[in-house]
Structures are given as C-alpha cells and as structure tokens.
Design an enzyme around this catalytic site. Sequence first.
Site, PDB file in Angstrom:
ATOM      1  N   HIS A 307      -4.311  -5.070  -2.788  1.00  0.00           N
ATOM      2  CA  HIS A 307      -5.109  -4.722  -3.959  1.00  0.00           C
ATOM      3  C   HIS A 307      -6.545  -4.519  -3.515  1.00  0.00           C
ATOM      4  O   HIS A 307      -7.037  -5.230  -2.643  1.00  0.00           O
ATOM      5  CB  HIS A 307      -5.045  -5.850  -5.004  1.00  0.00           C
ATOM      6  CG  HIS A 307      -5.499  -5.389  -6.346  1.00  0.00           C
ATOM      7  ND1 HIS A 307      -6.818  -5.382  -6.705  1.00  0.00           N
ATOM      8  CD2 HIS A 307      -4.803  -4.909  -7.395  1.00  0.00           C
ATOM      9  CE1 HIS A 307      -6.914  -4.911  -7.933  1.00  0.00           C
ATOM     10  NE2 HIS A 307      -5.714  -4.613  -8.385  1.00  0.00           N
ATOM     11  N   ASP A 364       2.267  -5.218  -9.879  1.00  0.00           N
ATOM     12  CA  ASP A 364       3.431  -4.344  -9.980  1.00  0.00           C
ATOM     13  C   ASP A 364       4.630  -4.812  -9.179  1.00  0.00           C
ATOM     14  O   ASP A 364       5.700  -4.222  -9.261  1.00  0.00           O
ATOM     15  CB  ASP A 364       3.058  -2.924  -9.520  1.00  0.00           C
ATOM     16  CG  ASP A 364       2.210  -2.242 -10.567  1.00  0.00           C
ATOM     17  OD1 ASP A 364       2.459  -2.484 -11.748  1.00  0.00           O
ATOM     18  OD2 ASP A 364       1.298  -1.492 -10.181  1.00  0.00           O
TER      19      ASP A 364
HETATM   20  N1  ACO Z   1       1.552  -2.172   3.168  1.00  0.00           N
HETATM   21  C1  ACO Z   1       1.140  -2.142   4.454  1.00  0.00           C
HETATM   22  N2  ACO Z   1      -0.157  -2.134   4.833  1.00  0.00           N
HETATM   23  C2  ACO Z   1      -1.076  -2.130   3.876  1.00  0.00           C
HETATM   24  C3  ACO Z   1      -0.749  -2.156   2.509  1.00  0.00           C
HETATM   25  C4  ACO Z   1       0.626  -2.176   2.170  1.00  0.00           C
HETATM   26  N3  ACO Z   1       1.005  -2.200   0.902  1.00  0.00           N
HETATM   27  N4  ACO Z   1      -1.857  -2.153   1.778  1.00  0.00           N
HETATM   28  C5  ACO Z   1      -2.891  -2.115   2.624  1.00  0.00           C
HETATM   29  N5  ACO Z   1      -2.415  -2.109   3.905  1.00  0.00           N
HETATM   30  C6  ACO Z   1      -3.220  -2.148   5.127  1.00  0.00           C
HETATM   31  C7  ACO Z   1      -3.862  -0.794   5.403  1.00  0.00           C
HETATM   32  O1  ACO Z   1      -3.041   0.008   6.236  1.00  0.00           O
HETATM   33  C8  ACO Z   1      -5.132  -1.209   6.074  1.00  0.00           C
HETATM   34  O2  ACO Z   1      -4.817  -1.593   7.398  1.00  0.00           O
HETATM   35  P1  ACO Z   1      -5.905  -1.368   8.598  1.00  0.00           P
HETATM   36  O3  ACO Z   1      -7.074  -2.235   8.245  1.00  0.00           O
HETATM   37  O4  ACO Z   1      -5.177  -1.783   9.821  1.00  0.00           O
HETATM   38  O5  ACO Z   1      -6.244   0.104   8.568  1.00  0.00           O
HETATM   39  C9  ACO Z   1      -5.542  -2.495   5.348  1.00  0.00           C
HETATM   40  O6  ACO Z   1      -4.304  -3.049   4.885  1.00  0.00           O
HETATM   41  C10 ACO Z   1      -6.488  -2.269   4.185  1.00  0.00           C
HETATM   42  O7  ACO Z   1      -5.876  -1.307   3.283  1.00  0.00           O
HETATM   43  P2  ACO Z   1      -6.667  -0.190   2.480  1.00  0.00           P
HETATM   44  O8  ACO Z   1      -5.701   0.886   2.127  1.00  0.00           O
HETATM   45  O9  ACO Z   1      -7.909   0.179   3.232  1.00  0.00           O
HETATM   46  O10 ACO Z   1      -7.105  -1.016   1.202  1.00  0.00           O
HETATM   47  P3  ACO Z   1      -7.575  -0.408  -0.159  1.00  0.00           P
HETATM   48  O11 ACO Z   1      -8.322  -1.483  -0.853  1.00  0.00           O
HETATM   49  O12 ACO Z   1      -8.254   0.911   0.056  1.00  0.00           O
HETATM   50  O13 ACO Z   1      -6.198  -0.086  -0.928  1.00  0.00           O
HETATM   51  C11 ACO Z   1      -4.217  -0.361  -2.196  1.00  0.00           C
HETATM   52  C12 ACO Z   1      -5.619  -0.924  -1.871  1.00  0.00           C
HETATM   53  C13 ACO Z   1      -4.317   1.135  -2.527  1.00  0.00           C
HETATM   54  C14 ACO Z   1      -3.707  -1.089  -3.443  1.00  0.00           C
HETATM   55  C15 ACO Z   1      -3.274  -0.584  -0.985  1.00  0.00           C
HETATM   56  O14 ACO Z   1      -3.178  -1.967  -0.715  1.00  0.00           O
HETATM   57  C16 ACO Z   1      -1.878   0.015  -1.202  1.00  0.00           C
HETATM   58  O15 ACO Z   1      -1.681   1.195  -0.907  1.00  0.00           O
HETATM   59  N6  ACO Z   1      -0.903  -0.792  -1.710  1.00  0.00           N
HETATM   60  C17 ACO Z   1       0.411  -0.276  -2.018  1.00  0.00           C
HETATM   61  C18 ACO Z   1       0.391   0.466  -3.345  1.00  0.00           C
HETATM   62  C19 ACO Z   1       0.263  -0.451  -4.523  1.00  0.00           C
HETATM   63  O16 ACO Z   1       0.963  -1.459  -4.642  1.00  0.00           O
HETATM   64  N7  ACO Z   1      -0.625  -0.071  -5.459  1.00  0.00           N
HETATM   65  C20 ACO Z   1      -0.829  -0.812  -6.712  1.00  0.00           C
HETATM   66  C21 ACO Z   1      -2.151  -1.479  -6.728  1.00  0.00           C
HETATM   67  S1  ACO Z   1      -2.319  -2.461  -8.163  1.00  0.00           S
HETATM   68  C22 ACO Z   1      -2.667  -1.340  -9.387  1.00  0.00           C
HETATM   69  O17 ACO Z   1      -3.242  -0.325  -9.222  1.00  0.00           O
HETATM   70  C23 ACO Z   1      -2.186  -1.686 -10.707  1.00  0.00           C
END
Ligand code: ACO
Length: 428
Positions: A307, A364
């Site tokens: 998140h 979610d």
């Molecule tokens: N699975 C694997 N790796 C992940 C995940 C995941 N679900 N989420 C983040 N990471 C990793 C990224 O690859 C990144 O790794 P790095 O530092 O080695 O490059 C690190 O964790 C940080 O992730 P970001 O994408 O930079 O974090 P950001 O805050 O931009 O994104 C997000 C948050 C979009 C929610 C992300 O965690 C994600 O894509 N999750 C899966 C989708 C999801 O569940 N979305 C719902 C969010 S809740 C809502 O909107 C109601």
Amino acid sequence: MSEVAKIELGGESYELPVITGSENEKAIDISKFRQETGYVTLDSGYKNTGATKSAITFLNGEEGILRYRGYPIEQLAENATFLEVAYLLLYGDLPNKDEYKLFESSINRHTLVHEDMKRFFEAYPSQAHPMGVLSSMICSLSTFYTESLDPYRSSDLKDLTIHRLIAKMPTLAAWAYKNSIRHPFIYPKNEYGYCENFLHMMYAMPTEDYKVDPIVSTALNKLLILHADHEQNCSTSTVRIVGSSQANLYATISAGISALWGPLHGGANQAVIEMLQQIHHDGGDVDKWVKKAKDKNDPFRLMGFGHRVYKNFDPRANIIKKSCDDVLNQMGINDPMLDIAKKLEKVALEDEYFKARNLYPNVDFYSGIIYKAIGIPTDMFTVMFAMGRLPGWISQWKEMLENNDPIGRPRQIYTGHKNRDYVKLEDR
Ligand code: ACO
C-alpha cells in the site's frame, strides 16, 4: 514563534512556512516557492505531496490508524450503518435520530432511475465490464438532471444532487449486473435499507422475491463502511482534480470510478480473487507464486499486498480478515481460496523481501472472498468498492467547493527537445 523551513538555493536563503495539522502532521508550504525562487518541486506519483487541507479522514500509515471525522474505523464498522457513515462524511457529524430519518427517507425517495436510461443499458454488449457501464451511467445522470450542471447553484440543490447520486448508485450498479446476464431489471423497494435494497435488485426476479439474509446484508454494510473514504488516494485525487474545474458532480464521480477501476487501485479486489483462483488451479503451490512476486524479471505482483500509505498494517484488512472468517463460518462455506489466501499471507509475512519493503495485505486481500461468499460475481467487485467509496468522493468534492480550492494544475519538468524548426514533409 511559528516553525519555518529554510532552504539554500544559488547562495540565497529562503524561509518556507510550516503548516501543522490537528494530528500534528507537518507540511512545508511551497505554494509561493516558484514565485519567489523560480523552482518547482518534483514528486512523481505525489508520494510526498499534500494536495489539500482536509478535515474528513485521518490516516496514519505507520501506526495503522484510520478515522472518519475523528471516529475510529473499527467502531464505525462494528456499530454504524453505511448511511450513518455517509452522513458523517458529508456533513461532519453523526446524525441524530431525526437527521438520520430525514436523510434516509430522502435517499429512499430517489432510488429510481429515469426509464429512458434503461435503453442505454440495453445497448451495451453482455460482456461489457460493469465498471465501464457504471461510469457511463453515472455521467449520464447529468443529462437528466441539468440543474446539477452548475455545482455552485444553491446548497439545497447541491444536497439534492448528492442524495440522488447516493440513492441511484445501488440501482445502477445492480442493473449493470442484471444487464450483463440479460435478466430483467428489478426495481428498488423503498421500505428496504440501503444494503438490502441493493441485494434485492441484484438477486430478486420478477417471478420470485429474494429474501435478504441478514448475515449477507451485515457483511455488505461493513464492507461499504470500510471503503467509504481513504483521503487523497488515486480516485479521490481524480475526483478533486476533475471537480476543481467546476465540472458537475455526476461527471466528476464518473471520472473517480474510472480511476478506481485499475488493478493497482480498486481493481485489485477482482485481481486478488483471479490470482487466488490461478494459484488454486495451478496446484496451490504458494511458495512458487511468492517467488514469482519477488522476481524483478517477472511482472507478477502479489495482488492485495502493499500500500502506498500503510507501511505496517492496513486496519481495514484486519477487520475484513476477521469478518471473512465469520461470514464463511456463519454461512457454512468452505472456500479453498480462503485457505490459499491465509497460506499466502503467512508465507509472505515471514519472507525477507516483503518484510524489508513493508508489504502487508491491504483492504482488498480478503474482501473478494467475502464478496464471493455472498454471491457477488467477480467482475462486480470493483463496482462494490465504488459504491462504498461514493460518500467519500462526494464529501471530498463538497469540501473542495466549500473551501474554494483553486483548479488543480500541477507543474512539470520538461525533458523533451529544445526549440527546433519545422521541416516540410517533402524534405524529410
Ligand atoms: N508484490 C511484489 N512486490 C511488490 C508489491 C507486490 N504486491 N508491491 C510492491 N512491491 C515491491 C515493488 O516491486 C518495489 O520493490 P523495489 O523497491 O525492489 O523496487 C517495492 O515493493 C515498493 O513498491 P512500489 O510499487 O514502489 O510502491 P508504491 O507505493 O508505488 O505502490 C501499490 C503501492 C501500487 C499498492 C503496490 O504495492 C502494488 O502494486 N500492490 C499490488 C496491487 C494492489 O493490491 N493494489 C491495491 C492497493 S489498495 C487500494 O488501492 C484500495
């Protein structure tokens, strides 16, 4: 003396005011920074940018706190009705009994949609995603209620538009589903509560009444409350940006619905259940999928994990996980998806990759399992989220108008070509 931030630029020193919120949140006010220095600030994805001051929702991602108008989400989810929460978000305080009665009866009075709108539904192909249908239908409301076109007309008219929208949302959402299975539309029954009415329109048939199971309506009420607002997320920021141009409420909310649709935002609830099904059909080897999620050459991500703001736990996920167990037990359902979800959560939470990045289940991760248990089809999951988020979006829009916030217009750092001369087509 009030706190200031100092910045050195090109040998000059500048002072920037510090703003403190009611929960002691601090911000450096850069609104005049470009004017004074010629510099803008750069923050892709607005990871550290406060776009507005707001008195609606407080969340602290480090401590896993979420409050609507000061009330903890745990207390609201346990005790309130969704309409009480909608009133709280919209008007700032919980309603007293009279206010609640008035609000509820106003919502009940506006549940019908114009008969002509039925023709729009019929024109969509049956495989149309209900989020596309919902977003178009909500925008279409503006063509029937032209007095909504000027959002500043009067506060009574604004309230009427708001009540209409909240009232018609379950009707439009349920009809998007009915249309997708080519079943006749079921009209709302105004003696029902908000959740019961939606379930009735989803599952009743002209030939057969649907008896609303209180376990199902209670679970739905809780899910809607948990989704009702979440301050300046992607869809809410979209609502504020679109609304800041003084577009009407229906068009504004339609844009919010589109923003919510993506799998990185509200679309994650559908993506989670599809991921769990995929893992199940693949033999249920959770470790294999966790490994895939960690592999930077593999686009697979663990949906429902991570998140932008919660870096410790998502308080909504804790409530939903418990509710998921309760609902499945009460309904006597044994869903292999729940077992896979729990295994996945355990493995990921103990894994260094997820620990180092503070990745936890979000709202979610378990909500889809409840939706599935109460009979909501998978491609309606994000519609359910939109229904829950609606009062939050509207409250943020209303607050923006009341605060006279300026039109949203970020800056950029241009990285393209410098000035160059046009060359005629025949010379290229
Ligand atoms: N699975 C694997 N790796 C992940 C995940 C995941 N679900 N989420 C983040 N990471 C990793 C990224 O690859 C990144 O790794 P790095 O530092 O080695 O490059 C690190 O964790 C940080 O992730 P970001 O994408 O930079 O974090 P950001 O805050 O931009 O994104 C997000 C948050 C979009 C929610 C992300 O965690 C994600 O894509 N999750 C899966 C989708 C999801 O569940 N979305 C719902 C969010 S809740 C809502 O909107 C109601």
